[in-house]
Scaffold this active site. Structure first.
Site, PDB file in Angstrom:
ATOM      1  N   ASP A 117      70.495 114.504  45.753  1.00 11.60           N
ATOM      2  CA  ASP A 117      70.838 113.195  46.299  1.00 11.60           C
ATOM      3  C   ASP A 117      71.499 113.437  47.660  1.00 11.60           C
ATOM      4  OD1 ASP A 117      71.996 110.780  47.016  1.00 11.60           O
ATOM      5  OD2 ASP A 117      72.913 110.408  45.068  1.00 11.60           O
ATOM      6  N   ARG A 142      57.544 112.447  45.299  1.00  8.44           N
ATOM      7  CA  ARG A 142      57.462 112.742  46.733  1.00  8.44           C
ATOM      8  C   ARG A 142      57.686 114.232  46.988  1.00  8.44           C
ATOM      9  NH1 ARG A 142      58.088 108.877  50.554  1.00  8.44           N
ATOM     10  NH2 ARG A 142      59.636 110.063  51.716  1.00  8.44           N
ATOM     11  N   CYS A 159      62.650 104.516  60.473  1.00  3.12           N
ATOM     12  CA  CYS A 159      61.490 103.807  61.020  1.00  3.12           C
ATOM     13  C   CYS A 159      61.718 102.296  60.933  1.00  3.12           C
ATOM     14  CB  CYS A 159      60.203 104.227  60.331  1.00  3.12           C
ATOM     15  SG  CYS A 159      60.164 103.932  58.556  1.00  3.12           S
ATOM     16  N   GLY A 199      55.802 115.795  57.280  1.00  6.03           N
ATOM     17  CA  GLY A 199      55.365 115.960  58.667  1.00  6.03           C
ATOM     18  C   GLY A 199      56.456 116.486  59.577  1.00  6.03           C
TER      19      GLY A 199
END
Length: 262
Positions: free
Chosen positions: A130, A104, A201, A80
């Protein structure tokens, strides 16, 4: 006492830990974290709208990507924020969207392909490095870096009984070590004069302001914190945080804009 706390786990340990941080505000914040998110549509320059937390749009836009910038999204999946960054590339900018996880990364590729026009998509590179070791193969390379670091994600923990049952105070400590390594690596990868947007988050200061504190401790004199007024953000010692109890359900999202100076 701290060692004993670190060994405790589960819902009671989680409750005690965050109640100590947020005091009388904790019950209100916890209730807001348990309310289902209301994603908003982002459609600027996209084939179709992508729905995400409005706090994520606010954060990505604060990086202030300019036409011609070389941009790195260090932990990009699900994609996003990468879409928000890509929409700012204009005619000449490039974006490297990175995620270490193959699963992912597969989802990230689908999101970018389905939402970006061909002309923009052709200037996106997806990688699987990484992030904590990025500076070993690239330094002084990017004008803008977004580091939306893996974090405790307390909103998810609260809504997932399995995650809550195994939670312990050792997890944010471990994550903070990883987050600092990624941020220190980003500082080497960004050009002098370029900017890093560090975000999580998490609602835990250990993963937010204290990670920036450690950067001051280890890399003092090489960067400065830029003032960045995040809509709905509450000021922290470094940066700001959007918390759902005061931001009508948006967030949580911690944001700190860092400019490399040397």
């Amino acid at each position: 006492m701290a060692k004993q706390k670190g060994k405790q786990q589960g819902g009671d340990a989680f409750e005690s830990y965050y109640a100590q941080i947020y005091q009388s505000r904790w019950n209100t914040l916890k209730e807001a974290l348990l309310v289902e998110r209301k994603p908003v549509a982002f459609s600027d320059g996209l084939r179709q709208s992508y729905y995400l937390d409005e706090a994520s749009i606010i954060a990505a836009k604060l990086l202030d990507v300019q036409d011609g910038d070389a941009v790195l999204d260090m932990c990009a999946a699900p994609g996003g924020k990468s879409l928000v960054l890509a929409a700012s590339l204009k005619k000449n900018g490039t974006l490297v969207a990175n995620d270490r996880s193959a699963t992912r990364r597969g989802r990230l590729k689908v999101v970018l392909r389905e939402h970006l026009p061909d002309e923009v998509h052709s200037r996106i590179t997806v990688t699987g490095h990484d992030a904590s070791r990025w500076s070993l193969h690239e330094q002084n390379r990017y004008d803008r870096i977004l580091l939306d670091a893996p974090c405790s994600s307390e909103r998810h923990v609260l809504s997932d009984p399995k995650a809550l049952a195994i939670w312990s105070a050792s997890r944010p400590k471990h994550l903070a070590i990883q987050q600092f390594a990624m941020l220190a690596s980003a500082l080497e990868a960004v050009k002098v004069g370029g900017c890093i947007l560090y975000s999580t988050c998490s609602i835990n200061p250990l993963e937010n302001e204290l990670v920036v504190d450690k950067l001051f401790e280890k890399r003092d004199g090489r960067f400065a914190i830029e003032p960045a007024a995040a809509l709905y953000g509450e000021s922290c010692r470094h940066g700001s945080i959007i918390l759902p109890d005061m931001a009508q359900g948006r967030g949580p999202l911690y944001i700190c804009l860092i400019r490399r100076t040397a």
